[in-house]
Design a protein around this motif. Sequence first.
Motif, PDB file in Angstrom:
ATOM      1  N   ARG A   8       0.801  -1.365   0.016  1.00  0.00           N
ATOM      2  CA  ARG A   8      -0.111  -0.088   0.039  1.00  0.00           C
ATOM      3  C   ARG A   8       0.895   1.222   0.205  1.00  0.00           C
ATOM      4  NH1 ARG A   8      -2.634   0.887   5.987  1.00  0.00           N
ATOM      5  NH2 ARG A   8      -0.853   1.053   7.042  1.00  0.00           N
ATOM      6  N   THR A   9       0.093   2.296  -0.346  1.00  0.00           N
ATOM      7  CA  THR A   9       1.096   3.529  -0.428  1.00  0.00           C
ATOM      8  C   THR A   9       0.559   4.331   0.835  1.00  0.00           C
ATOM      9  OG1 THR A   9       1.211   3.641  -2.769  1.00  0.00           O
ATOM     10  CG2 THR A   9       1.334   5.899  -1.719  1.00  0.00           C
ATOM     11  N   VAL A  10       1.363   5.136   1.731  1.00  0.00           N
ATOM     12  CA  VAL A  10       0.864   5.834   2.869  1.00  0.00           C
ATOM     13  C   VAL A  10       1.681   7.223   2.663  1.00  0.00           C
ATOM     14  CG1 VAL A  10       1.049   6.017   5.302  1.00  0.00           C
ATOM     15  CG2 VAL A  10       0.794   3.696   4.267  1.00  0.00           C
ATOM     16  N   THR A  11       0.852   8.269   2.927  1.00  0.00           N
ATOM     17  CA  THR A  11       1.490   9.548   2.972  1.00  0.00           C
ATOM     18  C   THR A  11       1.549  10.109   4.334  1.00  0.00           C
ATOM     19  OG1 THR A  11       0.411   9.816   0.801  1.00  0.00           O
ATOM     20  CG2 THR A  11       0.857  11.906   1.902  1.00  0.00           C
ATOM     21  N   PHE A  12       2.647  10.759   4.518  1.00  0.00           N
ATOM     22  CA  PHE A  12       2.828  11.468   5.805  1.00  0.00           C
ATOM     23  C   PHE A  12       2.688  12.939   5.607  1.00  0.00           C
ATOM     24  CE2 PHE A  12       4.342   7.353   6.887  1.00  0.00           C
ATOM     25  CZ  PHE A  12       4.046   7.153   8.141  1.00  0.00           C
ATOM     26  N   LYS A  13       2.128  13.472   6.292  1.00  0.00           N
ATOM     27  CA  LYS A  13       2.012  15.232   5.990  1.00  0.00           C
ATOM     28  C   LYS A  13       3.060  15.954   6.665  1.00  0.00           C
ATOM     29  CE  LYS A  13      -3.000  15.258   4.901  1.00  0.00           C
ATOM     30  NZ  LYS A  13      -4.152  15.842   5.365  1.00  0.00           N
ATOM     31  N   ASN A  14       3.727  15.027   7.678  1.00  0.00           N
ATOM     32  CA  ASN A  14       4.755  15.786   8.515  1.00  0.00           C
ATOM     33  C   ASN A  14       5.964  14.961   8.667  1.00  0.00           C
ATOM     34  OD1 ASN A  14       2.811  18.083   9.865  1.00  0.00           O
ATOM     35  ND2 ASN A  14       1.804  16.234  10.393  1.00  0.00           N
ATOM     36  N   ASP A  15       7.148  15.491   9.082  1.00  0.00           N
ATOM     37  CA  ASP A  15       8.565  14.373   9.407  1.00  0.00           C
ATOM     38  C   ASP A  15       7.788  13.607  10.243  1.00  0.00           C
ATOM     39  OD1 ASP A  15       9.558  16.070   7.467  1.00  0.00           O
ATOM     40  OD2 ASP A  15      11.011  16.992   8.579  1.00  0.00           O
ATOM     41  N   PHE A  16       8.560  12.411  10.580  1.00  0.00           N
ATOM     42  CA  PHE A  16       8.094  11.375  11.673  1.00  0.00           C
ATOM     43  C   PHE A  16       9.341  10.776  11.958  1.00  0.00           C
ATOM     44  CE2 PHE A  16       7.800   9.239   7.475  1.00  0.00           C
ATOM     45  CZ  PHE A  16       7.726   8.012   7.742  1.00  0.00           C
ATOM     46  N   LYS A  17       9.209  10.081  13.064  1.00  0.00           N
ATOM     47  CA  LYS A  17      10.336   9.210  13.528  1.00  0.00           C
ATOM     48  C   LYS A  17       9.703   7.875  13.796  1.00  0.00           C
ATOM     49  CE  LYS A  17      12.972  12.670  15.919  1.00  0.00           C
ATOM     50  NZ  LYS A  17      13.415  13.140  17.488  1.00  0.00           N
ATOM     51  N   VAL A  18      10.659   6.947  13.808  1.00  0.00           N
ATOM     52  CA  VAL A  18      10.288   5.641  14.198  1.00  0.00           C
ATOM     53  C   VAL A  18      11.360   5.003  14.837  1.00  0.00           C
ATOM     54  CG1 VAL A  18       8.725   4.933  12.190  1.00  0.00           C
ATOM     55  CG2 VAL A  18      11.471   4.667  11.941  1.00  0.00           C
ATOM     56  N   ARG A  19      11.075   4.120  15.909  1.00  0.00           N
ATOM     57  CA  ARG A  19      12.047   3.867  16.970  1.00  0.00           C
ATOM     58  C   ARG A  19      13.154   2.934  16.366  1.00  0.00           C
ATOM     59  NH1 ARG A  19       9.588  -0.090  21.289  1.00  0.00           N
ATOM     60  NH2 ARG A  19       7.755   0.836  20.155  1.00  0.00           N
ATOM     61  N   GLY A  20      14.361   2.988  16.568  1.00  0.00           N
ATOM     62  CA  GLY A  20      15.270   2.198  15.834  1.00  0.00           C
ATOM     63  C   GLY A  20      15.906   3.027  14.803  1.00  0.00           C
ATOM     64  N   TYR A  21      15.407   4.023  14.252  1.00  0.00           N
ATOM     65  CA  TYR A  21      15.943   4.653  13.065  1.00  0.00           C
ATOM     66  C   TYR A  21      16.788   5.922  13.595  1.00  0.00           C
ATOM     67  CZ  TYR A  21      16.831   5.745   8.307  1.00  0.00           C
ATOM     68  OH  TYR A  21      17.180   5.891   6.924  1.00  0.00           O
ATOM     69  N   LYS A  22      18.038   6.302  12.869  1.00  0.00           N
ATOM     70  CA  LYS A  22      18.829   7.249  13.345  1.00  0.00           C
ATOM     71  C   LYS A  22      18.242   8.478  13.203  1.00  0.00           C
ATOM     72  CE  LYS A  22      21.215   6.475   9.101  1.00  0.00           C
ATOM     73  NZ  LYS A  22      21.031   5.399   8.642  1.00  0.00           N
ATOM     74  N   ARG A  23      17.321   8.825  12.252  1.00  0.00           N
ATOM     75  CA  ARG A  23      17.118  10.514  11.831  1.00  0.00           C
ATOM     76  C   ARG A  23      15.715  10.341  11.616  1.00  0.00           C
ATOM     77  NH1 ARG A  23      16.888  10.168   6.456  1.00  0.00           N
ATOM     78  NH2 ARG A  23      18.069   8.487   5.399  1.00  0.00           N
ATOM     79  N   PRO A  24      15.073  11.582  11.707  1.00  0.00           N
ATOM     80  CA  PRO A  24      13.529  11.689  11.164  1.00  0.00           C
ATOM     81  C   PRO A  24      13.464  11.352   9.818  1.00  0.00           C
ATOM     82  CG  PRO A  24      14.269  13.652  12.458  1.00  0.00           C
ATOM     83  CD  PRO A  24      15.515  12.781  12.266  1.00  0.00           C
ATOM     84  N   GLY A  28       6.092  12.671   3.166  1.00  0.00           N
ATOM     85  CA  GLY A  28       5.866  12.514   1.619  1.00  0.00           C
ATOM     86  C   GLY A  28       5.231  11.154   1.642  1.00  0.00           C
ATOM     87  N   VAL A  29       5.384  10.587   0.356  1.00  0.00           N
ATOM     88  CA  VAL A  29       4.579   9.536  -0.114  1.00  0.00           C
ATOM     89  C   VAL A  29       5.436   8.340   0.117  1.00  0.00           C
ATOM     90  CG1 VAL A  29       3.395   8.111  -2.112  1.00  0.00           C
ATOM     91  CG2 VAL A  29       2.996  10.708  -1.623  1.00  0.00           C
ATOM     92  N   TYR A  30       5.107   7.159   0.916  1.00  0.00           N
ATOM     93  CA  TYR A  30       6.162   6.073   1.040  1.00  0.00           C
ATOM     94  C   TYR A  30       5.258   4.772   0.605  1.00  0.00           C
ATOM     95  CZ  TYR A  30       9.067   8.873   3.848  1.00  0.00           C
ATOM     96  OH  TYR A  30       9.931   9.714   4.189  1.00  0.00           O
ATOM     97  N   GLN A  31       6.036   3.842  -0.023  1.00  0.00           N
ATOM     98  CA  GLN A  31       5.539   2.508  -0.327  1.00  0.00           C
ATOM     99  C   GLN A  31       5.753   1.475   0.561  1.00  0.00           C
ATOM    100  OE1 GLN A  31       3.662   2.158  -3.120  1.00  0.00           O
ATOM    101  NE2 GLN A  31       3.990   4.311  -4.116  1.00  0.00           N
ATOM    102  N   THR A  32       4.749   0.750   0.987  1.00  0.00           N
ATOM    103  CA  THR A  32       4.848  -0.057   2.182  1.00  0.00           C
ATOM    104  C   THR A  32       4.492  -1.664   1.520  1.00  0.00           C
ATOM    105  OG1 THR A  32       2.704   0.176   3.332  1.00  0.00           O
ATOM    106  CG2 THR A  32       4.474   1.639   3.974  1.00  0.00           C
ATOM    107  N   GLU A  33       5.130  -2.506   2.339  1.00  0.00           N
ATOM    108  CA  GLU A  33       4.684  -4.165   2.098  1.00  0.00           C
ATOM    109  C   GLU A  33       4.667  -4.596   3.387  1.00  0.00           C
ATOM    110  OE1 GLU A  33       6.335  -7.901   0.126  1.00  0.00           O
ATOM    111  OE2 GLU A  33       7.301  -6.150  -0.559  1.00  0.00           O
ATOM    112  N   THR A  34       3.533  -5.169   3.899  1.00  0.00           N
ATOM    113  CA  THR A  34       3.263  -5.912   5.056  1.00  0.00           C
ATOM    114  C   THR A  34       3.312  -7.180   4.975  1.00  0.00           C
ATOM    115  OG1 THR A  34       2.432  -3.610   6.253  1.00  0.00           O
ATOM    116  CG2 THR A  34       1.892  -5.837   7.420  1.00  0.00           C
TER     117      THR A  34
END
Length: 148
Positions: A8-24, A28-34
């Motif tokens: 699926r495609t997910v759009t984030f309207k703001n910068d975001f952080k995820v645990r375990g990743y070094k930077r925000p 933008g638009v992100y392609q995801t696979e679950t």
Amino acid sequence: MTSRSIERTVTFKNDFKVRGYKRPLPAGVYQTETEEVLLEGSITPAYRRYQTTLRLQPERPGIEEYLTLSPGEFDAAILRDHALAKAEEDKATEARTLRLEREAQKTADLLAVESGEEEGMLWMAEEPDRPPPFGFEEFTSSGYKDPD
């Protein structure tokens, strides 16, 4: 173990952080696979989300980077982004409402002045020696006294 993938495609309207990743990560638009695995022993087919892979926006042309995280962490990032976007939208709506209320009040004041309404308005004499209009003395605390 039987599994399936959902893209699926997910759009984030703001910068975001995820645990375990070094930077925000940038908005933008992100392609995801679950990846989901079939739960054994259930009467009807049921799946449990196992992991989500996020295709990151390339920092340099030709280089693809992927980030694998738990579906719960990814859902939390989406919820935080929606909450922040909603708060910003509410703030913008409130500011827009206040601006419209001020404009409406200004228009009402201008219409009252143009139509000659004097209710609640202070009368100022153009000539200091000229007496106020008839009835004005009723609204003054000391009353009108003719200088003659």
